[in-house]
Scaffold this motif. Structure first.
Motif, PDB file in Angstrom:
ATOM      1  N   UNK A  65       0.737  -1.176   0.020  1.00 38.62           N
ATOM      2  CA  UNK A  65       0.062  -0.085  -0.046  1.00 38.62           C
ATOM      3  C   UNK A  65       0.900   1.153   0.132  1.00 38.62           C
ATOM      4  N   UNK A  66       1.887   1.440   0.783  1.00 37.88           N
ATOM      5  CA  UNK A  66       2.871   2.359   0.841  1.00 37.88           C
ATOM      6  C   UNK A  66       3.684   2.745  -0.557  1.00 37.88           C
ATOM      7  N   UNK A  67       3.924   1.554  -1.247  1.00 43.98           N
ATOM      8  CA  UNK A  67       4.651   1.638  -2.319  1.00 43.98           C
ATOM      9  C   UNK A  67       3.972   2.093  -3.587  1.00 43.98           C
ATOM     10  N   UNK A  68       2.829   1.633  -3.437  1.00 46.20           N
ATOM     11  CA  UNK A  68       1.401   2.058  -4.697  1.00 46.20           C
ATOM     12  C   UNK A  68       0.697   3.179  -4.111  1.00 46.20           C
ATOM     13  N   UNK A  69       1.019   3.812  -2.907  1.00 49.49           N
ATOM     14  CA  UNK A  69       0.445   5.187  -2.570  1.00 49.49           C
ATOM     15  C   UNK A  69      -1.175   4.918  -2.395  1.00 49.49           C
ATOM     16  N   UNK A  70      -1.505   3.900  -2.124  1.00 49.69           N
ATOM     17  CA  UNK A  70      -3.068   3.526  -1.838  1.00 49.69           C
ATOM     18  C   UNK A  70      -3.389   3.431  -0.402  1.00 49.69           C
ATOM     19  N   UNK A  71      -4.629   3.460  -0.331  1.00 47.63           N
ATOM     20  CA  UNK A  71      -5.326   3.321   1.035  1.00 47.63           C
ATOM     21  C   UNK A  71      -5.540   1.806   1.139  1.00 47.63           C
ATOM     22  N   UNK A  72      -5.228   1.214   2.490  1.00 41.62           N
ATOM     23  CA  UNK A  72      -5.445   0.020   2.920  1.00 41.62           C
ATOM     24  C   UNK A  72      -6.472  -0.287   4.030  1.00 41.62           C
ATOM     25  N   UNK A  73      -7.467  -0.852   3.825  1.00 33.94           N
ATOM     26  CA  UNK A  73      -8.469  -1.124   4.699  1.00 33.94           C
ATOM     27  C   UNK A  73      -9.223  -2.327   4.382  1.00 33.94           C
ATOM     28  N   UNK A  74      -8.211  -3.462   5.144  1.00 38.18           N
ATOM     29  CA  UNK A  74      -8.656  -5.007   5.027  1.00 38.18           C
ATOM     30  C   UNK A  74      -8.893  -5.418   6.404  1.00 38.18           C
ATOM     31  N   UNK A  75      -9.976  -6.522   6.583  1.00 33.01           N
ATOM     32  CA  UNK A  75      -9.970  -7.487   7.672  1.00 33.01           C
ATOM     33  C   UNK A  75      -9.861  -8.703   7.294  1.00 33.01           C
ATOM     34  N   UNK A  76      -8.698  -9.473   8.097  1.00 34.64           N
ATOM     35  CA  UNK A  76      -8.375 -10.679   7.812  1.00 34.64           C
ATOM     36  C   UNK A  76      -8.687 -11.695   8.945  1.00 34.64           C
ATOM     37  N   UNK A  77      -8.873 -12.943   8.947  1.00 40.49           N
ATOM     38  CA  UNK A  77      -8.840 -13.881   9.775  1.00 40.49           C
ATOM     39  C   UNK A  77      -7.454 -14.195  10.188  1.00 40.49           C
ATOM     40  N   UNK A  78      -6.934 -14.172  11.470  1.00 40.17           N
ATOM     41  CA  UNK A  78      -5.770 -14.606  11.615  1.00 40.17           C
ATOM     42  C   UNK A  78      -5.437 -15.340  12.910  1.00 40.17           C
ATOM     43  N   UNK A  79      -4.135 -15.952  13.121  1.00 37.58           N
ATOM     44  CA  UNK A  79      -4.156 -16.693  14.368  1.00 37.58           C
ATOM     45  C   UNK A  79      -2.565 -16.224  14.715  1.00 37.58           C
ATOM     46  N   UNK A  80      -2.756 -15.615  16.057  1.00 37.99           N
ATOM     47  CA  UNK A  80      -1.581 -15.123  16.789  1.00 37.99           C
ATOM     48  C   UNK A  80      -0.662 -15.938  17.523  1.00 37.99           C
ATOM     49  N   UNK A  81       0.695 -16.213  17.359  1.00 33.86           N
ATOM     50  CA  UNK A  81       1.307 -17.499  17.924  1.00 33.86           C
ATOM     51  C   UNK A  81       2.319 -16.900  18.825  1.00 33.86           C
ATOM     52  N   UNK A  82       2.872 -15.800  18.770  1.00 37.31           N
ATOM     53  CA  UNK A  82       3.929 -15.466  19.529  1.00 37.31           C
ATOM     54  C   UNK A  82       3.800 -15.186  21.153  1.00 37.31           C
ATOM     55  N   UNK A  83       4.709 -15.751  21.751  1.00 37.98           N
ATOM     56  CA  UNK A  83       4.515 -15.645  23.233  1.00 37.98           C
ATOM     57  C   UNK A  83       3.226 -16.215  24.027  1.00 37.98           C
ATOM     58  N   UNK A  98      -7.670  -5.885  11.462  1.00 32.04           N
ATOM     59  CA  UNK A  98      -7.936  -4.928  10.479  1.00 32.04           C
ATOM     60  C   UNK A  98      -6.643  -4.000  10.129  1.00 32.04           C
ATOM     61  N   UNK A  99      -6.269  -4.089   8.976  1.00 29.27           N
ATOM     62  CA  UNK A  99      -5.064  -3.394   8.569  1.00 29.27           C
ATOM     63  C   UNK A  99      -5.559  -2.021   7.850  1.00 29.27           C
ATOM     64  N   UNK A 100      -4.972  -1.026   8.730  1.00 17.77           N
ATOM     65  CA  UNK A 100      -5.190   0.376   8.057  1.00 17.77           C
ATOM     66  C   UNK A 100      -4.187   1.256   7.660  1.00 17.77           C
ATOM     67  N   UNK A 101      -4.011   1.792   6.506  1.00 19.68           N
ATOM     68  CA  UNK A 101      -3.088   2.656   6.228  1.00 19.68           C
ATOM     69  C   UNK A 101      -3.743   3.739   5.162  1.00 19.68           C
ATOM     70  N   UNK A 102      -3.333   4.900   5.251  1.00 19.48           N
ATOM     71  CA  UNK A 102      -3.893   5.906   4.547  1.00 19.48           C
ATOM     72  C   UNK A 102      -2.875   6.894   3.975  1.00 19.48           C
ATOM     73  N   UNK A 103      -2.567   6.974   2.758  1.00 20.90           N
ATOM     74  CA  UNK A 103      -1.566   7.813   2.022  1.00 20.90           C
ATOM     75  C   UNK A 103      -1.427   9.201   2.521  1.00 20.90           C
TER      76      UNK A 103
END
Length: 140
Positions: free
Chosen positions: A94-112, A121-126
């Motif tokens: 998203x940063x490289x393409x200078x576009x907004x990112x707003x995606x929600x994904x199912x995930x499994x946290x495993x550290x510690x 939910x992943x959010x980024x705005x140019x």
């Protein structure tokens, strides 16, 4: 849902929730105390991936104090389990393409911890100084 309320729309307040529209700009306007009232995790980080926002909910759920997390690189020191194509690479793209990112994904946290199912939910705005990973734990 949380107690944070935004300005009136007609006669009703809009309630702050994990799936709230235009979430990145709403989070940018929050104070640390307001972020601490949310019932989901908020991790804000800069262009160098250094964590600059870390709310109380995420701190308690992950077992990591803000003092240990703030100022640290998110994808190498704080959450290396997210340093992959599903999370970190989406922010890079998203940063490289200078576009907004707003995606929600199912995930499994495993550290510690033992594996924990979450929605991320992943959010980024140019042009914004802060990008966000929101973490919503699944009910047990």
């Amino acid at each position: 849902m949380t107690n944070i309320q935004w300005p009136r729309v007609g006669t009703q307040f809009m309630t702050f929730a994990f799936d709230f529209p235009e979430m990145a700009s709403r989070l940018d306007a929050c104070s640390p105390e307001e972020l601490d009232q949310l019932d989901f995790g908020v991790i804000g980080f800069d262009a160098n991936t250094e964590v600059n926002q870390y709310n109380a909910f995420e701190s308690q759920a992950a077992g990591l104090s803000p003092q240990r997390v703030l100022g640290q690189p998110l994808f190498t020191n704080v959450a290396p389990c997210m340093n992959n194509f599903m999370v970190a690479q989406r922010f890079d793209d998203a940063l490289e393409q200078n576009v907004a990112l707003d995606e929600t994904i199912d995930y499994v946290l495993t550290l510690r911890m033992r594996p924990v199912k979450v929605a991320l939910r992943l959010l980024s705005t140019p042009g914004s100084a802060t990008r966000y990973v929101l973490v919503k734990r699944q009910p047990k």
